[in-house]
Scaffold this motif. Structure first.
Motif, short mmCIF file in Angstrom:
data_model
loop_
_atom_site.label_atom_id
_atom_site.label_comp_id
_atom_site.label_asym_id
_atom_site.label_seq_id
_atom_site.Cartn_x
_atom_site.Cartn_y
_atom_site.Cartn_z
N ILE A 146 5.52 -5.51 -8.29
CA ILE A 146 4.59 -5.40 -7.31
C ILE A 146 3.58 -4.69 -7.61
CG2 ILE A 146 6.33 -6.06 -5.46
CD1 ILE A 146 6.09 -2.99 -4.49
N THR A 147 2.31 -4.85 -7.22
CA THR A 147 1.24 -3.65 -7.37
C THR A 147 0.80 -3.12 -5.88
OG1 THR A 147 0.33 -5.24 -9.27
CG2 THR A 147 -1.20 -3.40 -7.99
N VAL A 148 0.81 -1.71 -5.90
CA VAL A 148 0.81 -0.84 -4.72
C VAL A 148 -0.75 -0.44 -4.95
CG1 VAL A 148 1.55 0.95 -3.49
CG2 VAL A 148 3.30 -0.57 -4.75
N SER A 149 -1.36 -0.49 -3.70
CA SER A 149 -2.88 0.11 -3.49
C SER A 149 -2.85 1.14 -2.97
CB SER A 149 -3.68 -1.32 -2.98
OG SER A 149 -3.79 -2.29 -3.41
N ARG A 177 0.61 -1.14 -0.05
CA ARG A 177 0.12 -0.10 -0.15
C ARG A 177 0.79 1.24 -0.14
NH1 ARG A 177 -5.76 -0.77 2.14
NH2 ARG A 177 -5.65 -3.38 2.87
N VAL A 178 0.17 2.41 -0.72
CA VAL A 178 0.84 3.51 -0.54
C VAL A 178 1.19 3.94 1.07
CG1 VAL A 178 0.48 6.10 -0.91
CG2 VAL A 178 -0.29 4.35 -2.41
N GLY A 179 2.62 4.29 1.42
CA GLY A 179 3.02 4.37 2.75
C GLY A 179 3.98 3.31 3.28
N PRO A 191 10.61 3.97 -0.49
CA PRO A 191 8.95 4.30 -0.05
C PRO A 191 7.82 4.12 -1.23
CG PRO A 191 10.51 6.33 -0.25
CD PRO A 191 11.12 5.27 -0.69
N LEU A 192 6.91 3.49 -0.86
CA LEU A 192 5.97 3.37 -1.81
C LEU A 192 4.95 4.49 -1.82
CD1 LEU A 192 5.11 -0.52 -1.44
CD2 LEU A 192 6.75 0.56 -3.21
N MET A 193 5.32 5.51 -2.71
CA MET A 193 4.53 6.80 -2.57
C MET A 193 3.25 6.88 -3.56
SD MET A 193 6.52 8.23 -0.53
CE MET A 193 6.07 9.93 -0.71
N THR A 194 3.13 6.14 -4.29
CA THR A 194 1.95 6.19 -5.43
C THR A 194 1.37 4.76 -5.70
OG1 THR A 194 3.44 5.98 -7.30
CG2 THR A 194 2.61 8.13 -6.60
N PRO A 195 0.03 4.81 -5.98
CA PRO A 195 -0.49 3.31 -6.42
C PRO A 195 0.02 3.08 -7.80
CG PRO A 195 -2.16 4.92 -6.28
CD PRO A 195 -0.84 5.61 -5.75
N GLY A 196 -0.17 1.74 -8.15
CA GLY A 196 0.05 1.06 -9.42
C GLY A 196 1.10 -0.12 -9.39
#
Length: 167
Positions: free
Chosen positions: A121-124, A51-53, A96-101
């Motif tokens: 990976i896919t980030v929600s 997830r974002v964050g 850091p995962l800052m954006t979805p996708g």
């Protein structure tokens, strides 16, 4: 009575300020194996809810591997078409995962990518607390255990303060 309600209010403010950080998850890519040849990163990513964050951390021997963020086409080719992109090389790369996708990462050293050193990976979007990784797919890191203990301590402090006010 005023000092008890002030203490409660201060405790609640601190708990609310700290709590969101405790909900983010830090995933160590490859768990205890880290970022190296011989690990199936597709299997590693299965069942995880990025997830974002959240953050992902690539741990590896500096000089032996690296990490390059690429697009989907470059991921398939195991090469970066971005001439200005610079791979990460610290051996402890926290991203850091800052954006979805979808996010694609490869090792650009030798034939490492074509031999399996690649991760997609896919980030929600961040909609609430990120679920903890399941024990079957991820070993708990010290940071995860520490964050969990910190959250529990804050919850206990809030409940104790509430009890003091209500007494």
């Amino acid at each position: 009575m005023a000092s008890r309600s002030s203490a409660f209010l201060i405790t609640m403010i601190i708990a609310l300020a700290v709590a969101p950080a405790a909900f983010a998850t830090d995933y160590m890519v490859g768990d205890n194996s880290g970022w190296k040849l011989g690990v199936n990163y597709t299997t590693w990513a299965e069942g995880k809810s990025f997830r974002v964050g959240d953050t992902i951390t690539f741990m590896y021997a500096p000089g032996v591997h690296n990490v390059m963020k690429v697009n989907g086409t470059d991921f398939q080719k195991c090469a970066s078409s971005n001439e200005t992109a610079v791979p990460r090389t610290t051996g402890n790369d926290v991203i850091p995962l800052m954006t979805p996708g979808k996010k694609w990462y490869i090792c650009t050293i030798g034939e490492h990518c074509s031999k399996g050193m690649k991760l997609v990976i896919t980030v929600s979007a961040a909609e609430g607390p990120s679920p903890a990784p399941s024990p079957a797919t991820s070993a708990a890191t010290g940071a995860e255990v520490s964050a969990s203990r910190t959250t529990c301590m804050w919850m206990l402090a809030v409940m104790a303060a509430y009890k003091m006010i209500m007494a």
